[in-house]
Every structure is written in structure tokens, then in C-alpha cells.
Write a protein that holds these residues in place. Structure first.
Motif, PDB file in Angstrom:
ATOM      1  N   ARG A  98      -1.475  -7.061  39.971  1.00 18.48           N
ATOM      2  CA  ARG A  98      -0.951  -6.376  38.788  1.00 18.48           C
ATOM      3  C   ARG A  98       0.565  -6.228  38.883  1.00 18.48           C
ATOM      4  O   ARG A  98       1.289  -6.435  37.912  1.00 18.48           O
ATOM      5  CB  ARG A  98      -1.600  -5.004  38.627  1.00 18.48           C
ATOM      6  CG  ARG A  98      -1.194  -4.332  37.310  1.00 18.48           C
ATOM      7  CD  ARG A  98      -1.515  -2.855  37.279  1.00 18.48           C
ATOM      8  NE  ARG A  98      -0.615  -2.189  38.213  1.00 18.48           N
ATOM      9  CZ  ARG A  98      -0.970  -1.197  39.010  1.00 18.48           C
ATOM     10  NH1 ARG A  98      -2.186  -0.740  39.005  1.00 18.48           N
ATOM     11  NH2 ARG A  98      -0.092  -0.649  39.825  1.00 18.48           N
ATOM     12  N   ALA A  99       1.067  -5.899  40.066  1.00 23.18           N
ATOM     13  CA  ALA A  99       2.517  -5.758  40.256  1.00 23.18           C
ATOM     14  C   ALA A  99       3.225  -7.085  39.985  1.00 23.18           C
ATOM     15  O   ALA A  99       4.284  -7.116  39.346  1.00 23.18           O
ATOM     16  CB  ALA A  99       2.824  -5.258  41.670  1.00 23.18           C
ATOM     17  N   VAL A 100       2.638  -8.180  40.441  1.00 23.28           N
ATOM     18  CA  VAL A 100       3.214  -9.502  40.189  1.00 23.28           C
ATOM     19  C   VAL A 100       3.176  -9.795  38.686  1.00 23.28           C
ATOM     20  O   VAL A 100       4.154 -10.293  38.114  1.00 23.28           O
ATOM     21  CB  VAL A 100       2.468 -10.593  40.988  1.00 23.28           C
ATOM     22  CG1 VAL A 100       2.863 -11.991  40.533  1.00 23.28           C
ATOM     23  CG2 VAL A 100       2.713 -10.419  42.481  1.00 23.28           C
ATOM     24  N   ALA A 101       2.046  -9.474  38.044  1.00 20.05           N
ATOM     25  CA  ALA A 101       1.917  -9.720  36.602  1.00 20.05           C
ATOM     26  C   ALA A 101       2.918  -8.881  35.807  1.00 20.05           C
ATOM     27  O   ALA A 101       3.451  -9.346  34.790  1.00 20.05           O
ATOM     28  CB  ALA A 101       0.488  -9.422  36.139  1.00 20.05           C
ATOM     29  N   GLU A 102       3.196  -7.653  36.266  1.00 20.10           N
ATOM     30  CA  GLU A 102       4.194  -6.809  35.588  1.00 20.10           C
ATOM     31  C   GLU A 102       5.583  -7.441  35.671  1.00 20.10           C
ATOM     32  O   GLU A 102       6.318  -7.505  34.678  1.00 20.10           O
ATOM     33  CB  GLU A 102       4.214  -5.409  36.191  1.00 20.10           C
ATOM     34  CG  GLU A 102       3.024  -4.569  35.799  1.00 20.10           C
ATOM     35  CD  GLU A 102       2.935  -3.245  36.566  1.00 20.10           C
ATOM     36  OE1 GLU A 102       3.672  -3.067  37.560  1.00 20.10           O
ATOM     37  OE2 GLU A 102       2.113  -2.412  36.164  1.00 20.10           O
ATOM     38  N   LYS A 103       5.941  -7.917  36.847  1.00 20.75           N
ATOM     39  CA  LYS A 103       7.257  -8.563  37.014  1.00 20.75           C
ATOM     40  C   LYS A 103       7.342  -9.854  36.206  1.00 20.75           C
ATOM     41  O   LYS A 103       8.379 -10.151  35.595  1.00 20.75           O
ATOM     42  CB  LYS A 103       7.531  -8.820  38.496  1.00 20.75           C
ATOM     43  CG  LYS A 103       7.794  -7.546  39.269  1.00 20.75           C
ATOM     44  CD  LYS A 103       8.004  -7.822  40.737  1.00 20.75           C
ATOM     45  CE  LYS A 103       8.218  -6.507  41.484  1.00 20.75           C
ATOM     46  NZ  LYS A 103       8.352  -6.727  42.925  1.00 20.75           N
ATOM     47  N   ARG A 154      -1.672 -11.645  30.095  1.00 23.22           N
ATOM     48  CA  ARG A 154      -2.141 -11.692  31.489  1.00 23.22           C
ATOM     49  C   ARG A 154      -2.030 -10.313  32.144  1.00 23.22           C
ATOM     50  O   ARG A 154      -2.902  -9.919  32.920  1.00 23.22           O
ATOM     51  CB  ARG A 154      -1.338 -12.716  32.283  1.00 23.22           C
ATOM     52  CG  ARG A 154      -1.709 -14.127  31.992  1.00 23.22           C
ATOM     53  CD  ARG A 154      -0.961 -15.081  32.883  1.00 23.22           C
ATOM     54  NE  ARG A 154      -1.309 -16.457  32.575  1.00 23.22           N
ATOM     55  CZ  ARG A 154      -0.770 -17.496  33.161  1.00 23.22           C
ATOM     56  NH1 ARG A 154       0.154 -17.320  34.097  1.00 23.22           N
ATOM     57  NH2 ARG A 154      -1.128 -18.704  32.837  1.00 23.22           N
ATOM     58  N   LEU A 155      -0.966  -9.605  31.837  1.00 21.51           N
ATOM     59  CA  LEU A 155      -0.801  -8.263  32.397  1.00 21.51           C
ATOM     60  C   LEU A 155      -1.906  -7.341  31.898  1.00 21.51           C
ATOM     61  O   LEU A 155      -2.477  -6.578  32.677  1.00 21.51           O
ATOM     62  CB  LEU A 155       0.576  -7.695  32.037  1.00 21.51           C
ATOM     63  CG  LEU A 155       0.847  -6.253  32.494  1.00 21.51           C
ATOM     64  CD1 LEU A 155       0.686  -6.115  34.004  1.00 21.51           C
ATOM     65  CD2 LEU A 155       2.231  -5.823  32.040  1.00 21.51           C
ATOM     66  N   ARG A 156      -2.239  -7.414  30.609  1.00 25.21           N
ATOM     67  CA  ARG A 156      -3.321  -6.581  30.077  1.00 25.21           C
ATOM     68  C   ARG A 156      -4.649  -6.911  30.758  1.00 25.21           C
ATOM     69  O   ARG A 156      -5.419  -6.014  31.108  1.00 25.21           O
ATOM     70  CB  ARG A 156      -3.448  -6.755  28.559  1.00 25.21           C
ATOM     71  CG  ARG A 156      -2.434  -5.955  27.768  1.00 25.21           C
ATOM     72  CD  ARG A 156      -2.768  -5.915  26.284  1.00 25.21           C
ATOM     73  NE  ARG A 156      -2.865  -7.248  25.686  1.00 25.21           N
ATOM     74  CZ  ARG A 156      -1.832  -7.966  25.243  1.00 25.21           C
ATOM     75  NH1 ARG A 156      -0.604  -7.484  25.328  1.00 25.21           N
ATOM     76  NH2 ARG A 156      -2.028  -9.149  24.712  1.00 25.21           N
TER      77      ARG A 156
END
Length: 159
Positions: free
Chosen positions: A77-82, A121-123
Motif C-alpha cells: 500500500r505504501a508503494v502504491a501511495e507513492k 490501484r491504490l484503492r
């Protein structure tokens, strides 16, 4: 002196023993049925104890697996947020460049599409982490939004 009644039946002999009312009884176990029943009862008790222990081990393993799954999901999730933030910033900059006439409008459209994909993808990743958290909550009987999970070192999920 009052005599105690003596009872004799096919399988048992009871013997009276004086005025205090003490008596003793012996069962004759000719075919070993009593011993076999005791052994079977003992085996059932041992099996129930082993089953209980196996269930505890299984729940502990499931809990550990759910915890590790949640931690991995949080990292993803952290990677997807960035990634989503980077794509959004790229789309913003490409749009500025397109507005100034330095970049083709099609390139700006592709950048916006990429930003939308990163956001989607983040969602999805957040939903997956939420499902992992709910699974861990079910296994530990602790409310997923309760701060008691902080004792496990879990980071609160952003929405």
C-alpha cells in the motif's frame, strides 16, 4: 447389632461389614469389558485433548499468517501511495506543459490516464489491506479499529 443386607447378582458381590455401615463391592469382569470401556474412555479424553491442542496451534498459525499478510499488504500500500502520488504529479506537470504548447495534448491525456490507473490501484490495495485487517481481527477477537491492535505493532490503515 444390625446385619447389613447382602446383595448378590450375576456380576457383582457386595459384602456388609459391621454396624458402621461399611461395605465393599467387587465386580467380576470376566470378559474384560469394564477395562476396555475404561481404556476407551481414556483414549477419548486423550484424543479430545490432542484435538484441542491442534486447534490452538492451527489458530496460532492462521493468526501469524494473517499478521504477515497484513504487514506485506501495508508495504504494498505504501508503494502504491507513492506511485499514485508520482503519477498524479507527472500528470499535473505534463498538463502544464501541454497548456504551454510544449507537449502534445495526447501525451497529457496519457499522463492523466496513468494517474487514474495509479489511483485505482491504490484503492484496490487499500481494500485488500482492509480485508487482511478484518481477517486478523476475526482471528484475534479484537475490533479492527480498536487501538488494542497497536500492541501488535500494526499501523492504522488510511482510507
Amino acid at each position: 447389632h444390625r446385619a447389613l443386607p447382602h446383595r448378590v447378582d450375576r456380576d457383582a458381590i457386595a459384602v456388609g461389614a459391621g454396624p458402621a455401615g461399611l461395605s465393599a463391592a467387587w465386580e467380576i469382569d470376566i470378559l474384560g469389558g469394564g477395562r476396555a470401556a475404561r481404556d476407551a474412555a481414556r483414549a477419548r479424553i486423550d484424543a479430545a485433548g490432542a484435538g484441542w491442542h491442534a486447534a490452538r496451534v492451527s489458530v496460532a498459525a492462521e493468526t501469524a499468517s494473517a499478521y504477515l499478510g497484513l504487514r506485506a499488504c501495508e508495504r504494498q500500500r505504501a508503494v502504491a501511495e507513492k506511485d499514485a502520488a508520482s503519477r498524479a504529479e507527472t500528470a499535473r506537470l505534463v498538463q502544464l506543459s501541454a497548456d504551454a504548447g510544449f507537449t502534445a495534448p495526447a501525451t497529457a491525456a496519457l499522463a492523466r490516464a496513468s494517474a487514474a490507473e495509479g489511483s485505482a490501484r491504490l484503492r484496490q490495495q487499500r481494500a485488500q489491506c482492509e480485508a487482511q485487517l478484518q481477517a486478523l481481527s476475526a482471528l484475534t477477537a479484537v475490533d479492527a479499529r480498536n487501538e488494542a491492535l497497536d500492541g501488535l505493532g500494526l499501523v492504522a490503515l488510511g482510507t
